[in-house]
Motif scaffolding. Sequence first.
Motif, mmCIF file in Angstrom:
data_model
loop_
_atom_site.group_PDB
_atom_site.id
_atom_site.type_symbol
_atom_site.label_atom_id
_atom_site.label_comp_id
_atom_site.label_asym_id
_atom_site.label_seq_id
_atom_site.Cartn_x
_atom_site.Cartn_y
_atom_site.Cartn_z
ATOM 1 N N THR A 738 -20.191 -25.164 30.095
ATOM 2 C CA THR A 738 -20.956 -23.803 29.667
ATOM 3 C C THR A 738 -21.764 -24.400 29.799
ATOM 4 O O THR A 738 -22.421 -25.501 29.312
ATOM 5 C CB THR A 738 -20.388 -23.997 28.464
ATOM 6 O OG1 THR A 738 -18.779 -23.855 28.585
ATOM 7 C CG2 THR A 738 -20.269 -22.943 27.434
ATOM 8 N N ARG A 739 -22.674 -23.697 29.480
ATOM 9 C CA ARG A 739 -24.586 -23.527 29.550
ATOM 10 C C ARG A 739 -24.839 -22.461 28.867
ATOM 11 O O ARG A 739 -24.288 -21.535 29.314
ATOM 12 C CB ARG A 739 -24.660 -24.215 30.579
ATOM 13 C CG ARG A 739 -24.826 -22.996 31.956
ATOM 14 C CD ARG A 739 -25.491 -23.446 33.184
ATOM 15 N NE ARG A 739 -25.588 -22.699 34.132
ATOM 16 C CZ ARG A 739 -26.655 -21.695 35.165
ATOM 17 N NH1 ARG A 739 -27.466 -21.338 33.906
ATOM 18 N NH2 ARG A 739 -26.188 -21.067 35.783
ATOM 19 N N PRO A 740 -25.845 -22.446 28.332
ATOM 20 C CA PRO A 740 -26.776 -21.473 27.845
ATOM 21 C C PRO A 740 -26.841 -20.034 28.883
ATOM 22 O O PRO A 740 -27.696 -20.181 29.886
ATOM 23 C CB PRO A 740 -28.278 -21.366 26.881
ATOM 24 C CG PRO A 740 -27.320 -22.677 26.721
ATOM 25 C CD PRO A 740 -26.956 -24.046 27.705
ATOM 26 N N ASP A 745 -24.718 -11.123 23.827
ATOM 27 C CA ASP A 745 -24.276 -9.957 23.368
ATOM 28 C C ASP A 745 -25.623 -9.487 22.513
ATOM 29 O O ASP A 745 -26.639 -10.465 21.732
ATOM 30 C CB ASP A 745 -23.843 -10.061 22.603
ATOM 31 C CG ASP A 745 -22.993 -9.118 21.761
ATOM 32 O OD1 ASP A 745 -23.529 -8.675 20.584
ATOM 33 O OD2 ASP A 745 -21.585 -9.027 21.708
ATOM 34 N N ARG A 746 -26.567 -8.521 23.127
ATOM 35 C CA ARG A 746 -27.435 -7.992 22.266
ATOM 36 C C ARG A 746 -27.812 -8.160 20.650
ATOM 37 O O ARG A 746 -28.207 -8.452 20.051
ATOM 38 C CB ARG A 746 -28.068 -6.483 22.726
ATOM 39 C CG ARG A 746 -28.034 -7.092 24.298
ATOM 40 C CD ARG A 746 -28.381 -6.008 24.972
ATOM 41 N NE ARG A 746 -29.902 -5.237 25.078
ATOM 42 C CZ ARG A 746 -30.653 -4.323 25.266
ATOM 43 N NH1 ARG A 746 -30.129 -3.152 25.732
ATOM 44 N NH2 ARG A 746 -31.758 -3.535 24.567
ATOM 45 N N ARG A 812 -15.194 -14.171 28.945
ATOM 46 C CA ARG A 812 -15.063 -15.028 27.749
ATOM 47 C C ARG A 812 -15.874 -16.055 27.401
ATOM 48 O O ARG A 812 -16.675 -16.612 27.172
ATOM 49 C CB ARG A 812 -13.728 -15.864 27.773
ATOM 50 C CG ARG A 812 -13.066 -16.743 27.147
ATOM 51 C CD ARG A 812 -12.289 -17.690 27.383
ATOM 52 N NE ARG A 812 -11.042 -17.037 27.112
ATOM 53 C CZ ARG A 812 -9.806 -16.407 27.708
ATOM 54 N NH1 ARG A 812 -9.774 -17.352 28.861
ATOM 55 N NH2 ARG A 812 -8.994 -15.345 27.985
ATOM 56 N N GLN A 813 -16.459 -16.408 29.108
ATOM 57 C CA GLN A 813 -17.199 -17.073 29.477
ATOM 58 C C GLN A 813 -18.858 -16.412 28.465
ATOM 59 O O GLN A 813 -19.908 -17.157 28.635
ATOM 60 C CB GLN A 813 -17.818 -16.957 31.041
ATOM 61 C CG GLN A 813 -19.391 -18.125 31.386
ATOM 62 C CD GLN A 813 -18.993 -19.466 31.666
ATOM 63 O OE1 GLN A 813 -17.791 -19.406 30.608
ATOM 64 N NE2 GLN A 813 -19.750 -20.092 31.666
ATOM 65 N N SER A 817 -21.079 -18.368 25.267
ATOM 66 C CA SER A 817 -22.484 -18.783 25.923
ATOM 67 C C SER A 817 -23.952 -18.139 24.964
ATOM 68 O O SER A 817 -24.376 -18.440 23.825
ATOM 69 C CB SER A 817 -23.200 -18.706 26.865
ATOM 70 O OG SER A 817 -22.845 -18.483 28.542
ATOM 71 N N VAL A 818 -22.933 -16.973 24.207
ATOM 72 C CA VAL A 818 -23.687 -15.924 23.299
ATOM 73 C C VAL A 818 -23.358 -17.101 22.167
ATOM 74 O O VAL A 818 -24.197 -17.544 21.031
ATOM 75 C CB VAL A 818 -23.223 -14.706 23.455
ATOM 76 C CG1 VAL A 818 -23.870 -14.729 21.471
ATOM 77 C CG2 VAL A 818 -23.981 -14.086 24.000
ATOM 78 N N LEU A 819 -22.050 -17.828 21.691
ATOM 79 C CA LEU A 819 -21.769 -18.368 20.600
ATOM 80 C C LEU A 819 -22.398 -19.614 21.132
ATOM 81 O O LEU A 819 -23.568 -20.432 19.573
ATOM 82 C CB LEU A 819 -20.428 -19.392 20.534
ATOM 83 C CG LEU A 819 -19.666 -19.503 19.504
ATOM 84 C CD1 LEU A 819 -20.095 -19.121 17.902
ATOM 85 C CD2 LEU A 819 -18.185 -19.624 19.519
#
Length: 905
Positions: A738-740, A745-746, A812-813, A817-819
């Motif tokens: 996982t990476r930023p 999500d705006r 989900r991915q 990333s947003v989280l």
Amino acid sequence: MWRANCALCLRLLERGRIRAWVSCQPRFCSNDAPESSTPSPPKANTSLRTKTEKQKRRQQKQTLILATPENVITIVSFVCIYFADTSVPFPLSYSPEYVEASWYQWWEKEGFFTPEYHNRTFTMCVPPPNVTGSLHLGHALTVAIEDAMVRWKRMQGYRVLWVPGCDHAGIATQVSVVEKRLLRDQRRRRQDLSREEFLQEVWTWKSQKGDEIYQQLRRLGASLDWSRACFTMDQGFSEAVTEAFVRLCDSGLIYRSEALVNWSCALESAISDIEVDSQELSGRTMLSVPGYERKVEFGTMVTFAYPLEGQDGEVAVATTRPETMLGDVAIAVHPDDPRYQARHKHPFGDRLIPIVTDTMVDMQLGTGAVKVTPAHDHVDFELSRRHSLPCLTSPVLCVGVKRFDAREKVLDALAEKKLLRNKKDHAMSLPKCSRSGDVIEPLLKKQWFLRCEDMASRAIQAVEDGQLEIIPPLHIKTWKKWLSNTSDWCISRQLWWGHRIPAYQVALPGQSANREVRPGCALWVWGRSEQQARERAAAQCGVDPASLTLTQDPDVLDTWFSSALFPFAMLGWPQKTPDLQQFYPTSVLETGSDILFFWVARMVMLGTELTGQLPFKQVLLHSLVRDRHGRKMSKSLGNVVDPLDVIAGASLEVGGVTLRGGNLDPGELTVAMEAQRRDFPGGIPECGTDALRFALCSHRAQGEDISLSVSQVLSYRRFCNKIWQTVRFTLGVLGDGTRPLSSMDRWVCSRLHSTVLQCERGFEARELSAVTAAIHSFWVHSLCDVYMECIKPLLTQQDGGVGPGEALAGERQAARSVLYHCVSVPLALLAPFMPYLSEELWQRLHPLLTRGAGGGSSSLCLQPFPRSSDLVGTCHLSVKETMLQLHAIFMRHLSNITREGVLLY
């Protein structure tokens, strides 16, 4: 030191906090580091546990030691070989003791607090706490505010120098600590020892207890540069004090004169005007006075008569201090008052005193006649100068009779001579020593004074010209008013502990030092050393230096005089050191509003005079911390809360939560204990350093006084646990790879952008309460209450859930990333306020950060502070878009609630 570390290590071993030495990272503290440079870990607050708890802990430790393999025993024997190992399983809940156990030692060892790590300069000095005391919540507020600013600037890339210091606290150390200790332990008074023997006692105490204040600052997480720690009695600092005195004498600003001073009989010393408090009395009041077993009466007006000389009649005068009447030199009346025209006779003896006329006398008040006692009253002293009257000290106060005992003797004598007319209640303002609580006695003394008028004018002008900014501006009016009416400052104190005045009384051959010298020869000289003073005296008198006898003044300088030099003396002044050239003037002075004139104004005056520059460009003043009822904290009320008790918890069963080091009589102790049982019936729960700091900064420090309750701090401890659980959930759903991402999500990112923007504005405006409010709101409401509840079903369901597998995996991915982004950025925002928790959690996210970003800083305290400009490109939403996004989130959340069958709100 081994015992302190051993106890902590054993507790951490129980929790899996420490791994064996062979598997530790290079970031461990080195066992080879010298003890002076590597601090011991924070001591466990075992003194506050009950005896039963202590015994239970001891048995647990013994059992653990017997069951511990050799490699773990080896770790316990290394006093500084432990580090927060973030590779161990994530604990289920937040524990302050677990999180705060070891990060500070690592930060300090790695040198993160030194300015050499950075480029731009930002300098502050901590207001040096007294060497005598323990920190109180006022100190904790200072640390919380200053450390937040310092860590913020450090994360912005500034060369931050935050210098720790400790004040020798002349009166508090000598009178309140060492003299009491001598009397208690050795049954000896200071006068039973020579000056050198007494000073040795003070230095012995300092070596035993003097560093405790530094350990408390470390416990509060203060990111100070300990390599530059400065004690005001250090050799270099003492040389700076001597240099300042000599320069000010040479320029004519310091002079010696006989004048009326505020004398504290309890301290046996003069104190300055601003160290005098006023207690308002409405009438007759019985008060406790130091040195008297019984309470003393105040708030009464006594009227007695002076018989007229050579004729019948008398002049009646009224006074609240009849014991001073033996020092009367005149009676003053209004020039238009026809009742008083003749000379009169003093009741005791054959001395005649005149009647003088002065417009300051109120004909309608009392008898219209007032006694003039220049040696015992400030107003009378000025009146005596206008009328060329002599100054006569009341003899009854100079023969070993206590002044309030003398009051009774004088009243009895006046009654015997039938000259006592009446005594009645009288509203008055009683001057009291802020240091000892003693009633101030104005006395005529020869002292050293500092002329303040010109320096005060320049300090006012600096504010008016905008060179010096005072925040909040409401203090500017008070600043101007006080400095416009300031008088010369009495800087000498009749103490032994402190900077001895570098001035010498001169005696020519065949003369004693207290005799007058011949014309043209100075009675007093000063110098950076006795030799320099001798050479100066010889040059003035035209004699051989060896023929002179010099006697150094036994007095010391007011502690506030040396403290006023702190911003530049701490950097090596008067030497042109690299630190002085790089870091002076300092950037900001942050302190409590209650010492605006004790310390801030004097730093501005002396800094400008001695260095030619303002010592700082901005003064940030915070309010006083009061208890939850809004009362000022005092030992007698029992509401003084020790910040270390809030951090580690405390039990009333040990003899009091807040009275450690307090000196209360039995009655005050009873009141204090009752107050504590009422406020803390179950003791103080463990809240942790981060929760305390965040709670203190969440109050608007630049407005009204802060009413802080332990329940508020405890609520922020629960906030810490919420953050903990958020990161714990995040780590559980991220997974490898996982990476930023840039596509996030705006809505939640727009909330994050708004939060970062509010933090920037709050820091720039020095409104830390706005920063903490923004961070708290984002974590609790935007991230936890809305966004995480919305994505939990998505991130926790299996691949066979709702929707096509490929679309679900992509969604989900993106959510992961947003989280990740919305957790890592707020942790950086949180770092200036909660350094321990944010470091702990960031270190657990650190591998994910560096894997995607190609490396990074080894500590969060060196990470770049989030900037709104870095987020604006992907996060901007219009009002309409925001409402649509919120509606979509709500509908999705409602769907999740329906599907799970659980009502979350």
